[in-house]
Design a protein around this motif. Structure first.
Motif, mmCIF file in Angstrom:
data_model
loop_
_atom_site.group_PDB
_atom_site.id
_atom_site.type_symbol
_atom_site.label_atom_id
_atom_site.label_comp_id
_atom_site.label_asym_id
_atom_site.label_seq_id
_atom_site.Cartn_x
_atom_site.Cartn_y
_atom_site.Cartn_z
ATOM 1 N N GLY A 66 0.821 -1.251 -0.102
ATOM 2 C CA GLY A 66 -0.020 -0.030 -0.103
ATOM 3 C C GLY A 66 0.602 1.257 -0.001
ATOM 4 N N ASP A 67 0.106 2.333 -0.084
ATOM 5 C CA ASP A 67 0.778 3.712 0.034
ATOM 6 C C ASP A 67 0.878 4.357 1.548
ATOM 7 N N ARG A 68 1.936 4.982 1.807
ATOM 8 C CA ARG A 68 1.849 5.493 3.264
ATOM 9 C C ARG A 68 2.708 6.802 2.891
ATOM 10 N N SER A 69 2.311 7.546 3.929
ATOM 11 C CA SER A 69 2.974 8.974 3.868
ATOM 12 C C SER A 69 3.509 9.244 5.428
ATOM 13 N N GLY A 70 4.363 10.079 5.243
ATOM 14 C CA GLY A 70 5.029 10.493 6.961
ATOM 15 C C GLY A 70 6.497 10.659 6.673
ATOM 16 N N GLU A 71 7.169 10.318 7.632
ATOM 17 C CA GLU A 71 8.708 10.612 7.809
ATOM 18 C C GLU A 71 9.272 9.351 7.585
ATOM 19 N N VAL A 72 10.504 9.502 6.835
ATOM 20 C CA VAL A 72 11.461 8.519 6.743
ATOM 21 C C VAL A 72 13.024 8.848 6.854
ATOM 22 N N ARG A 73 13.638 7.881 7.708
ATOM 23 C CA ARG A 73 15.034 8.260 8.175
ATOM 24 C C ARG A 73 15.817 7.873 6.874
ATOM 25 N N ILE A 74 16.780 8.724 6.448
ATOM 26 C CA ILE A 74 17.476 8.394 5.333
ATOM 27 C C ILE A 74 19.085 8.476 5.878
ATOM 28 N N GLU A 75 19.804 7.616 5.324
ATOM 29 C CA GLU A 75 21.123 7.509 5.907
ATOM 30 C C GLU A 75 21.889 7.288 4.586
ATOM 31 N N PHE A 76 22.626 8.165 4.027
ATOM 32 C CA PHE A 76 23.455 7.529 2.794
ATOM 33 C C PHE A 76 24.886 7.450 3.069
ATOM 34 N N GLY A 77 25.111 6.201 2.404
ATOM 35 C CA GLY A 77 26.615 5.877 2.480
ATOM 36 C C GLY A 77 27.604 6.658 1.490
ATOM 37 N N ARG A 78 28.421 5.933 0.817
ATOM 38 C CA ARG A 78 29.224 6.311 -0.236
ATOM 39 C C ARG A 78 28.458 6.642 -1.362
ATOM 40 N N VAL A 79 28.359 8.072 -1.713
ATOM 41 C CA VAL A 79 27.762 8.571 -3.220
ATOM 42 C C VAL A 79 28.916 9.213 -3.991
ATOM 43 N N ARG A 80 29.367 8.695 -4.963
ATOM 44 C CA ARG A 80 30.174 9.129 -6.133
ATOM 45 C C ARG A 80 30.134 8.310 -7.551
ATOM 46 N N ASP A 81 30.481 9.121 -8.380
ATOM 47 C CA ASP A 81 30.446 8.744 -9.672
ATOM 48 C C ASP A 81 29.190 8.215 -10.338
ATOM 49 N N GLY A 82 28.122 8.768 -9.880
ATOM 50 C CA GLY A 82 26.817 8.459 -10.165
ATOM 51 C C GLY A 82 26.055 7.195 -9.814
ATOM 52 N N ARG A 83 26.579 6.917 -8.456
ATOM 53 C CA ARG A 83 25.930 5.934 -7.757
ATOM 54 C C ARG A 83 26.090 5.982 -6.392
ATOM 55 N N GLY A 84 25.474 5.035 -5.438
ATOM 56 C CA GLY A 84 25.565 5.235 -4.111
ATOM 57 C C GLY A 84 24.671 4.103 -3.645
ATOM 58 N N VAL A 123 13.161 22.806 -7.192
ATOM 59 C CA VAL A 123 11.696 22.343 -6.979
ATOM 60 C C VAL A 123 11.152 22.968 -5.849
ATOM 61 N N ALA A 124 10.006 23.703 -6.052
ATOM 62 C CA ALA A 124 9.394 24.227 -4.766
ATOM 63 C C ALA A 124 8.325 23.023 -4.268
ATOM 64 N N VAL A 125 8.584 22.861 -3.094
ATOM 65 C CA VAL A 125 7.914 21.939 -2.224
ATOM 66 C C VAL A 125 7.013 22.195 -1.180
ATOM 67 N N ILE A 126 5.953 21.614 -1.193
ATOM 68 C CA ILE A 126 4.829 21.979 -0.034
ATOM 69 C C ILE A 126 4.666 20.557 0.766
ATOM 70 N N THR A 127 4.788 20.499 1.895
ATOM 71 C CA THR A 127 4.560 19.300 2.923
ATOM 72 C C THR A 127 3.441 19.540 3.473
ATOM 73 N N PRO A 128 2.099 18.917 3.070
ATOM 74 C CA PRO A 128 0.822 18.905 3.836
ATOM 75 C C PRO A 128 0.954 18.289 5.164
ATOM 76 N N PRO A 129 0.181 18.550 6.024
ATOM 77 C CA PRO A 129 -0.091 18.086 7.398
ATOM 78 C C PRO A 129 -0.066 16.449 7.469
ATOM 79 N N ASP A 130 -0.553 15.875 6.204
ATOM 80 C CA ASP A 130 -0.661 14.527 6.431
ATOM 81 C C ASP A 130 0.426 13.759 6.132
ATOM 82 N N GLY A 131 1.774 14.542 5.869
ATOM 83 C CA GLY A 131 2.927 13.934 5.899
ATOM 84 C C GLY A 131 3.558 13.527 4.394
#
Length: 147
Positions: A66-84, A123-131
């Motif tokens: 299904g679809d969900r909206s809300g917060e997502v914790r993102i942790e990037f590792g190495r990002v180089r040369d067009g991949r990561g 990109v102009a972003v809007i974050t509605p109250p629903d997440g």
């Protein structure tokens, strides 16, 4: 929701929510029941500085359950040369993702009229109250003026 390790594509564009800079992320990874498609706004992290970045993004995640909206914790590792690699957890998503990186919207970075490379606006972003997140990238062709 179970943890997955998938491969895919991440489009990362400069974004702004009000006066707060950040990154608009489109994640399309995995296949079949592991497929995840997410549109997220990651505040305070520039699209050019994803290497080892971390933060809490807000947006919408489309997965097999299904679809969900809300917060997502993102942790990037190495990002180089067009991949990561990144780890994402929260709001219907618990995945490690190996990805190819694009600085264009998911529908492409070349003009459909003349084939020249498109220029992408912030990109102009809007974050509605629903997440969720609302943002549409604006592109233009420097060669022919097409959009």
């Amino acid at each position: 929701m179970s943890w997955t390790q998938v491969a895919g594509r991440v489009s990362a564009l400069p974004a702004r929510r009000g006066d707060e800079p950040g990154t608009y992320l489109w994640i399309d990874a995995g296949e079949r029941h592991e497929r995840v498609v997410a549109e997220l706004y990651l505040p305070a992290v520039s699209a050019e500085s994803l290497d080892s970045a971390l933060g809490v993004a807000v947006g919408t995640v489309h997965a097999h359950d299904g679809d969900r909206s809300g917060e997502v914790r993102i942790e990037f590792g190495r990002v180089r040369d067009g991949r990561g690699v990144l780890s994402a957890a929260g709001s219907g998503l618990d995945s490690d993702i190996r990805f190819e990186l694009s600085s264009y919207p998911p529908d492409g970075g070349f003009c459909r009229h003349c084939g020249a490379e498109l220029e992408v606006d912030v990109v102009a972003v809007i974050t509605p109250p629903d997440g969720g997140v609302i943002g549409t990238p604006q592109t233009r062709c420097g060669a022919c003026g097409g959009r």
